[in-house]
Design a protein around this motif. Structure first.
Motif, PDB file in Angstrom:
ATOM      1  N   LYS A 297       1.031  -1.266  -0.047  1.00 47.34           N
ATOM      2  CA  LYS A 297      -0.014   0.065  -0.159  1.00 47.34           C
ATOM      3  C   LYS A 297       1.185   1.158   0.107  1.00 47.34           C
ATOM      4  CE  LYS A 297      -3.532   2.435   2.691  1.00 47.34           C
ATOM      5  NZ  LYS A 297      -4.512   2.307   3.816  1.00 47.34           N
ATOM      6  N   PHE A 298       0.742   1.955  -0.881  1.00 51.81           N
ATOM      7  CA  PHE A 298       1.659   3.161  -1.191  1.00 51.81           C
ATOM      8  C   PHE A 298       0.956   4.510  -0.496  1.00 51.81           C
ATOM      9  CE2 PHE A 298       3.065   0.074  -4.409  1.00 51.81           C
ATOM     10  CZ  PHE A 298       4.389   0.240  -4.481  1.00 51.81           C
ATOM     11  N   ALA A 299       1.722   5.332  -0.198  1.00 47.80           N
ATOM     12  CA  ALA A 299       1.438   6.563   0.119  1.00 47.80           C
ATOM     13  C   ALA A 299       1.232   7.439  -0.833  1.00 47.80           C
ATOM     14  CB  ALA A 299       2.595   7.195   1.006  1.00 47.80           C
ATOM     15  N   SER A 300      -0.139   7.452  -1.298  1.00 51.08           N
ATOM     16  CA  SER A 300      -0.580   7.833  -2.556  1.00 51.08           C
ATOM     17  C   SER A 300      -1.546   9.127  -2.314  1.00 51.08           C
ATOM     18  CB  SER A 300      -1.529   6.821  -3.419  1.00 51.08           C
ATOM     19  OG  SER A 300      -2.004   7.315  -4.596  1.00 51.08           O
ATOM     20  N   ALA A 301      -1.255   9.951  -3.345  1.00 47.88           N
ATOM     21  CA  ALA A 301      -2.257  11.092  -3.183  1.00 47.88           C
ATOM     22  C   ALA A 301      -3.540  10.946  -3.798  1.00 47.88           C
ATOM     23  CB  ALA A 301      -1.638  12.406  -4.055  1.00 47.88           C
ATOM     24  N   LEU A 302      -3.625   9.787  -4.425  1.00 52.73           N
ATOM     25  CA  LEU A 302      -4.891   9.241  -4.993  1.00 52.73           C
ATOM     26  C   LEU A 302      -6.003   8.808  -3.991  1.00 52.73           C
ATOM     27  CD1 LEU A 302      -3.493   7.365  -8.102  1.00 52.73           C
ATOM     28  CD2 LEU A 302      -4.825   9.305  -8.038  1.00 52.73           C
ATOM     29  N   TYR A 303      -5.614   8.885  -2.690  1.00 51.27           N
ATOM     30  CA  TYR A 303      -6.572   8.653  -1.654  1.00 51.27           C
ATOM     31  C   TYR A 303      -7.293   9.795  -1.112  1.00 51.27           C
ATOM     32  CZ  TYR A 303      -3.439   4.564  -1.155  1.00 51.27           C
ATOM     33  OH  TYR A 303      -2.481   3.391  -1.444  1.00 51.27           O
ATOM     34  N   GLY A 304      -7.042  10.857  -1.731  1.00 52.65           N
ATOM     35  CA  GLY A 304      -7.782  11.935  -1.415  1.00 52.65           C
ATOM     36  C   GLY A 304      -9.291  12.063  -1.334  1.00 52.65           C
ATOM     37  N   PRO A 305      -9.949  11.520  -2.359  1.00 54.66           N
ATOM     38  CA  PRO A 305     -11.409  11.690  -2.314  1.00 54.66           C
ATOM     39  C   PRO A 305     -11.867  10.749  -1.181  1.00 54.66           C
ATOM     40  CG  PRO A 305     -10.773  11.542  -4.606  1.00 54.66           C
ATOM     41  CD  PRO A 305      -9.497  11.237  -3.607  1.00 54.66           C
ATOM     42  N   PHE A 306     -11.260   9.516  -0.917  1.00 60.50           N
ATOM     43  CA  PHE A 306     -11.703   8.635   0.052  1.00 60.50           C
ATOM     44  C   PHE A 306     -11.753   9.364   1.636  1.00 60.50           C
ATOM     45  CE2 PHE A 306     -10.459   5.606   3.663  1.00 60.50           C
ATOM     46  CZ  PHE A 306     -11.338   4.475   3.402  1.00 60.50           C
ATOM     47  N   ARG A 307     -10.747   9.914   1.793  1.00 60.08           N
ATOM     48  CA  ARG A 307     -10.593  10.677   3.092  1.00 60.08           C
ATOM     49  C   ARG A 307     -11.686  11.379   3.215  1.00 60.08           C
ATOM     50  NH1 ARG A 307      -4.102  11.265   2.740  1.00 60.08           N
ATOM     51  NH2 ARG A 307      -3.766   8.800   2.947  1.00 60.08           N
ATOM     52  N   GLU A 308     -12.359  12.114   2.272  1.00 63.71           N
ATOM     53  CA  GLU A 308     -13.709  12.711   2.361  1.00 63.71           C
ATOM     54  C   GLU A 308     -14.617  11.894   2.589  1.00 63.71           C
ATOM     55  OE1 GLU A 308     -15.326  15.325  -1.052  1.00 63.71           O
ATOM     56  OE2 GLU A 308     -17.164  14.881   0.134  1.00 63.71           O
ATOM     57  N   ALA A 309     -14.916  10.782   1.952  1.00 62.88           N
ATOM     58  CA  ALA A 309     -15.770   9.685   1.854  1.00 62.88           C
ATOM     59  C   ALA A 309     -15.950   9.104   3.246  1.00 62.88           C
ATOM     60  CB  ALA A 309     -15.556   8.830   0.693  1.00 62.88           C
ATOM     61  N   ALA A 310     -14.583   8.851   3.756  1.00 65.58           N
ATOM     62  CA  ALA A 310     -14.667   8.157   5.290  1.00 65.58           C
ATOM     63  C   ALA A 310     -14.390   8.877   6.216  1.00 65.58           C
ATOM     64  CB  ALA A 310     -13.547   6.948   4.959  1.00 65.58           C
ATOM     65  N   ASP A 311     -14.178  10.387   5.896  1.00 66.02           N
ATOM     66  CA  ASP A 311     -13.950  11.181   7.115  1.00 66.02           C
ATOM     67  C   ASP A 311     -12.730  10.876   7.922  1.00 66.02           C
ATOM     68  OD1 ASP A 311     -14.196  13.347   8.667  1.00 66.02           O
ATOM     69  OD2 ASP A 311     -15.672  12.347  10.259  1.00 66.02           O
ATOM     70  N   SER A 312     -11.743  10.240   7.121  1.00 62.41           N
ATOM     71  CA  SER A 312     -10.562   9.915   7.612  1.00 62.41           C
ATOM     72  C   SER A 312      -9.257  10.562   7.506  1.00 62.41           C
ATOM     73  CB  SER A 312     -10.119   8.314   7.178  1.00 62.41           C
ATOM     74  OG  SER A 312      -9.827   8.317   6.000  1.00 62.41           O
ATOM     75  N   GLY A 313      -9.543  11.909   7.067  1.00 68.78           N
ATOM     76  CA  GLY A 313      -8.302  12.837   7.095  1.00 68.78           C
ATOM     77  C   GLY A 313      -7.562  12.855   8.617  1.00 68.78           C
ATOM     78  N   PHE A 314      -6.300  13.359   8.441  1.00 70.67           N
ATOM     79  CA  PHE A 314      -5.729  13.210   9.938  1.00 70.67           C
ATOM     80  C   PHE A 314      -5.627  14.762  10.053  1.00 70.67           C
ATOM     81  CE2 PHE A 314      -3.514  11.235   6.237  1.00 70.67           C
ATOM     82  CZ  PHE A 314      -2.781  12.464   5.547  1.00 70.67           C
ATOM     83  N   ALA A 315      -5.405  14.808  11.517  1.00 75.03           N
ATOM     84  CA  ALA A 315      -5.242  16.212  12.208  1.00 75.03           C
ATOM     85  C   ALA A 315      -3.962  16.839  11.972  1.00 75.03           C
ATOM     86  CB  ALA A 315      -5.780  16.195  13.648  1.00 75.03           C
ATOM     87  N   PHE A 316      -3.137  16.287  11.796  1.00 75.41           N
ATOM     88  CA  PHE A 316      -1.475  16.658  11.822  1.00 75.41           C
ATOM     89  C   PHE A 316      -0.847  15.476  10.974  1.00 75.41           C
ATOM     90  CE2 PHE A 316      -1.642  13.890  15.228  1.00 75.41           C
ATOM     91  CZ  PHE A 316      -0.483  13.211  15.241  1.00 75.41           C
TER      92      PHE A 316
END
Ligand code: PBG
Ligand code: ZN
Length: 326
Positions: free
Chosen positions: A197-216
């Motif tokens: 699993k790569f540290a990809s910029a393509l997960y951007g929309p998922f983080r909105e979908a799953a509300d899993s963006g990080f605080a820092f």
């Protein structure tokens, strides 16, 4: 040699189908779904047109609709009502995923339910496990987080998950989860490891979908460097040795070289066509710039050609419909 050898002979319209090397079928497809504990109706995900956060009350109906379309497997993500530093809502017996699994298995017993194992939707800081202080500031505490993953795995399996899919990229996660499942008499539950699993910029929309963006911070200290193909094979090999049943490469479309190499390890391999891959195709199609169906089907066949046994894609239901129309 030319002129005797002419590869175009087999490309004539009537002959072409007989020489198709790679086929995509509904057996290859896994549909990701988001369930939100506090949703009262289906909530569109703005960055992923056509995808929704579903209320738990719809779980049986959504799975039933997919089954009618020939989809045999789904991958579940949950958005809990409450989050804390320890991800307590991830291990609650009546947590959002545990309830979704029960509802789906009750309504559509034949549906293969795969549960994503990670803490990032359940932690208030948004990282994939438990944090501790290091000289660089807060970071994922690998071994403390393993213990959390063990509890989440057993909780999902006890609720009826058919397969668990750890996505946290912790060292030793497969071995720890295998031990915990076996000790809890869930020895028949396979592990689909997000091994590469790569540290990809393509997960951007998922983080909105799953509300899993990080605080820092970011996930660079646990997800893989996109530059590292050999390391991806090594990660996958280790997961195999720790007892993984299925390996995974994620994202899919721009990591096909990695997929082809991981396939050589001999285990079944899943490829995850991630949120950003979906959103890019969708946006271009909505602008009338590309033919959505043809681009999606080409992406499916390419992912299979590179070696995927399974494709996790937000297009699963559309692909099933398009295959049926053929
Ligand atoms: C959680 C997780 C992520 C995805 C699947 N599981 C996000 C992340 O790691 O940041 C991404 C899926 C997608 O983009 O479709 N660990
Ligand atoms: Zn995570």
């Amino acid at each position: 040699m030319f002129p005797q050898t002419r590869l175009r002979r087999l490309r004539r319209q009537s002959l072409r189908p007989l020489f198709t090397e790679t086929a995509v079928t509904t057996n290859d497809l896994i549909m990701p779904l988001f369930f939100a504990e506090d949703a009262a109706k289906k909530v569109p995900i703005a960055s992923m047109p056509g995808q929704f956060r579903w209320p738990l009350a719809y779980a049986g109906a959504v799975a039933g609709d997919l089954a009618t379309n020939g989809i045999k497997a789904i991958l579940l993500f949950g958005i809990p009502k409450t989050k804390d530093a320890a991800a307590s809502s991830a291990v609650s017996k009546h947590g959002v995923i545990q309830e979704a699994i029960r509802a789906i298995k009750a309504a559509v017993p034949g549906m293969v339910v795969i549960s994503d194992l990670c803490a990032c939707e359940y932690t208030d800081h948004g990282h994939c496990g438990i944090l501790h202080e290091s000289s660089d500031g807060p970071e994922l505490d690998n071994d403390a987080s393993l213990e959390l993953m063990q509890r989440i795995a057993v909780s999902h399996a006890s609720a009826g998950a058919d397969i668990v899919a750890p996505s946290c990229m912790l060292d030793g996660m497969v071995m720890a989860i295998r031990e915990a499942l076996d000790a809890a008499k869930c020895g028949n539950v396979p592990i689909m490891s997000y091994s590469a699993k790569f540290a990809s910029a393509l997960y951007g929309p998922f983080r909105e979908a799953a509300d899993s963006g990080f605080a820092f911070g970011d996930r660079l200290a646990y997800q893989m460097n996109p530059a590292n193909g050999r390391e991806a094979v090594r990660e996958s090999e280790l997961d195999l040795e720790e007892g993984a049943d299925i390996l995974m490469v994620k994202p899919a479309g721009i990591y096909l070289d990695v997929l082809a190499k991981v396939k050589e390890l001999g285990l079944p391999v899943a490829a995850y066509q991630v949120s950003g891959e979906y959103s890019m195709i969708k946006a271009a199609a909505q602008n009338g710039w590309i033919d959505e169906k043809r681009v999606v089907m080409e992406s499916m066949v390419s992912i299979k050609r590179a070696g995927a046994d399974l494709i996790i894609t937000y297009y699963a239901q559309d692909v099933a419909r398009w295959l049926h129309e053929q």
